[in-house]
Design a protein around this motif. Structure first.
Motif, mmCIF file in Angstrom:
data_model
loop_
_atom_site.group_PDB
_atom_site.id
_atom_site.type_symbol
_atom_site.label_atom_id
_atom_site.label_comp_id
_atom_site.label_asym_id
_atom_site.label_seq_id
_atom_site.Cartn_x
_atom_site.Cartn_y
_atom_site.Cartn_z
ATOM 1 N N TRP A 175 -3.376 -4.258 0.975
ATOM 2 C CA TRP A 175 -4.780 -4.101 1.372
ATOM 3 C C TRP A 175 -5.698 -4.644 0.282
ATOM 4 N N SER A 203 -5.987 -8.252 11.095
ATOM 5 C CA SER A 203 -6.853 -8.272 9.914
ATOM 6 C C SER A 203 -8.096 -9.113 10.159
ATOM 7 N N HIS A 249 -0.481 0.638 7.551
ATOM 8 C CA HIS A 249 -0.518 1.115 6.167
ATOM 9 C C HIS A 249 0.909 1.288 5.631
ATOM 10 N N THR A 296 0.796 -1.225 0.000
ATOM 11 C CA THR A 296 0.000 0.000 0.000
ATOM 12 C C THR A 296 0.830 1.277 0.000
ATOM 13 N N LEU A 335 -6.381 -7.339 4.856
ATOM 14 C CA LEU A 335 -5.019 -6.967 4.487
ATOM 15 C C LEU A 335 -4.116 -8.136 4.851
#
Length: 369
Positions: free
Chosen positions: A281, A347, A275, A255, A329
């Motif tokens: 993702w 996740s 992230h 990502t 993710l």
């Protein structure tokens, strides 16, 4: 966090597409807008968009862009979909909000106002500058044009030698086993011979780009037909192999890639990996796949879309090889000189956006040669 900015600018885009959809009857649209006070709520949203974008429309300097709120400790809160503390690299002005959603939201205001007039629901608007936009469409068009130019603030171009220096430093910073793996990838992947170009994830408080490669430009592929050159320009950094770009064989597009940013950002993502460059993702994968399929389907007759089909195939293949494409993710670990896809600790396999797999399957079949 639940103080998102992006949804305020996404709502007009969704509503405009619904009201402009010729397959939905006028009676059904009127009934929808009249139910549950939806029309006044919609107008409140349009007024919000117009008001919070007025400063940049009047004076298009970077510090007049739509800003994240600031926390008490001085940190700029990541108030868009990358809602971890590290999500936007400490930036104040998000690229996705300012270069993608705001221009489309402003354009959608015109579509919505026209639709309301056709439906016989044209309300009296007093909030400024929305009232001005309602009676002076040229003023709205000027605001849209100005905001379309906001993308220029996020353009990053790094000379080949500088890019190589930054990537080498980022790889050397990694633990030994990871560093050895990515050095081997670099030996296999030719270094760019031209400047590395991408849209920065965000801008710092002073308006300077924070050079983090990211998947967010793929959203532009969903919002309207683009030229083949523009599509490839947006997709190229995503499909370039990591650590130059985002694409990891057998895993998918991570990502973000902070290799071109400063060491303090590397450290921030190491401690807050949600992230970071170590995760893929499912949301981003589906946006990319759907966007590529749409651009291939809507390309002008005679356009060679082989490059788009290749990107689709590579992405699907990598995600399928990971065995984790169903997850919210996923991540990886380096083990015995190999990259091993792994679940991300926090996740979930049950996410609303997982249902977009169905839309991706439909669009891919429609775009198949």
């Amino acid at each position: 966090n639940y103080i998102m900015l992006d949804d305020d600018y996404q709502l007009p885009v969704v509503v405009a597409r619904y009201l402009a959809n010729s397959r939905v009857s006028a009676a059904r649209k009127r009934a929808f807008l009249r139910a549950e006070e939806r029309l006044p709520r919609l107008l409140a949203n349009l007024a919000f968009v117009a008001r919070h974008t007025a400063a940049y429309a009047k004076d298009p300097v970077d510090t007049n862009l739509v800003s994240f709120p600031q926390d008490a400790d001085g940190h700029w809160i990541s108030a868009s979909w990358r809602d971890s503390r590290a999500g936007y690299g400490g930036g104040r002005f998000a690229m996705d909000v300012n270069a993608i959603w705001v221009p489309h939201a402003l354009e959608s205001i015109g579509t919505i106002l026209d639709a309301l007039k056709r439906l016989g629901l044209a309300p009296v608007i007093t909030d400024e500058p929305l009232a001005t936009y309602a009676r002076d469409r040229a003023a709205l068009e000027r605001a849209v044009t100005t905001w379309r130019g906001a993308v220029r603030h996020f353009l990053v171009a790094i000379a080949p030698a500088d890019a190589a220096r930054r990537v080498d430093a980022r790889v050397d910073w990694l633990p030994a086993q990871e560093a050895d793996f990515w050095r081997d990838v670099l030996r296999q992947e030719p270094a760019p011979t031209d400047s590395v170009r991408f849209l920065a994830l965000s801008l710092a408080a002073d308006g300077s780009p924070i050079p983090i490669v990211n998947t967010d430009p793929a959203m532009l592929l969903l919002l309207g037909p683009l030229s083949l050159d523009r599509t490839l320009e947006l997709v190229r950094p995503i499909m370039r192999r990591y650590p130059w770009g985002l694409f990891v064989d057998g895993l998918g597009p991570v990502t973000s890639n902070d290799a071109y940013a400063s060491r303090d950002i590397w450290e921030t993502f190491r401690h807050d990996a949600y992230h970071s460059p170590t995760v893929v993702w499912g949301r981003d994968v589906n946006i990319l796949l759907a966007g590529l399929a749409l651009q291939a389907r809507e390309a002008a007759p005679g356009t060679d879309v082989a490059a788009l089909q290749d990107a689709l195939h590579r992405t699907m293949s990598a995600v399928e090889q990971s065995g984790l494409g169903h997850a919210e993710l996923w991540s990886y670990r380096i083990e015995g000189g190999r990259l091993v896809p792994t679940r991300y600790g926090a996740s979930s396999d049950v996410q609303l956006w997982s249902l977009t797999d169905l839309a991706v399957q439909y669009l891919r079949s429609a775009a198949a040669p």
